[in-house]
Design a protein around this motif. Structure first.
Motif, PDB file in Angstrom:
ATOM      1  N   ASN A 121       1.444   2.406   5.804  1.00 23.24           N
ATOM      2  CA  ASN A 121       2.037   2.527   7.133  1.00 23.24           C
ATOM      3  C   ASN A 121       1.186   3.385   8.075  1.00 23.24           C
ATOM      4  O   ASN A 121       1.153   3.139   9.278  1.00 23.24           O
ATOM      5  CB  ASN A 121       3.457   3.080   7.038  1.00 23.24           C
ATOM      6  N   THR A 133       4.629  -2.108   9.257  1.00 23.50           N
ATOM      7  CA  THR A 133       5.085  -1.158   8.241  1.00 23.50           C
ATOM      8  C   THR A 133       5.811  -1.841   7.088  1.00 23.50           C
ATOM      9  O   THR A 133       6.332  -2.948   7.229  1.00 23.50           O
ATOM     10  CB  THR A 133       6.007  -0.097   8.860  1.00 23.50           C
ATOM     11  N   THR A 143       8.419  -0.834   3.515  1.00 22.28           N
ATOM     12  CA  THR A 143       9.266   0.176   2.880  1.00 22.28           C
ATOM     13  C   THR A 143       8.684   0.531   1.517  1.00 22.28           C
ATOM     14  O   THR A 143       7.891  -0.233   0.946  1.00 22.28           O
ATOM     15  CB  THR A 143      10.702  -0.343   2.688  1.00 22.28           C
ATOM     16  N   SER A 144       9.085   1.659   0.988  1.00 19.72           N
ATOM     17  CA  SER A 144       8.632   2.039  -0.349  1.00 19.72           C
ATOM     18  C   SER A 144       9.151   1.046  -1.387  1.00 19.72           C
ATOM     19  O   SER A 144       8.480   0.770  -2.379  1.00 19.72           O
ATOM     20  CB  SER A 144       9.062   3.461  -0.692  1.00 19.72           C
ATOM     21  N   HIS A 145      10.315   0.484  -1.133  1.00 20.53           N
ATOM     22  CA  HIS A 145      10.877  -0.513  -2.051  1.00 20.53           C
ATOM     23  C   HIS A 145       9.997  -1.769  -2.085  1.00 20.53           C
ATOM     24  O   HIS A 145       9.723  -2.317  -3.158  1.00 20.53           O
ATOM     25  CB  HIS A 145      12.309  -0.865  -1.629  1.00 20.53           C
TER      26      HIS A 145
END
Length: 99
Positions: A6, A13, A15-17
């Motif tokens: 990111n 961007t 997400t961490s997921h």
């Protein structure tokens, strides 16, 4: 990984997921993000998408290694996980500086 991605590519961007699913082989990034990852890692997008494994044995070995890393991380305490995260962030930062 998501944080580092990111920072480098703020217009797309993740997400961490999502990043975790990429790393675990549960999902693939979109083509745009795959190209960005390849640029960041200095590899060809085709290699990143398909690899160069010539046999299912090679893929099984990579999966087994990933499973072991994941299980090892689960054994760590939260403070220990933060240390690992900081070390990884430092490696990615150093890579960026060396570019």
């Amino acid at each position: 990984m998501a944080r580092a991605f990111n920072i480098r590519f703020p217009h797309m961007t993740v997400t961490s997921h999502a990043a975790r699913k990429w790393l675990m082989g549960e999902a693939l990034p979109t083509q745009e993000k795959l190209v960005a990852l390849a640029e960041w890692l200095e590899v060809e997008p085709t290699w990143l998408r398909f690899g160069n494994a010539s046999s299912s044995e090679s893929s099984a070995s990579v999966q087994k290694s990933g499973d072991r890393i994941e299980s090892d991380i689960r054994l760590l305490s939260e403070p220990e996980r933060k240390i690992i995260r900081a070390a990884l962030d430092a490696v990615f930062s150093a890579r960026q500086i060396l570019k």
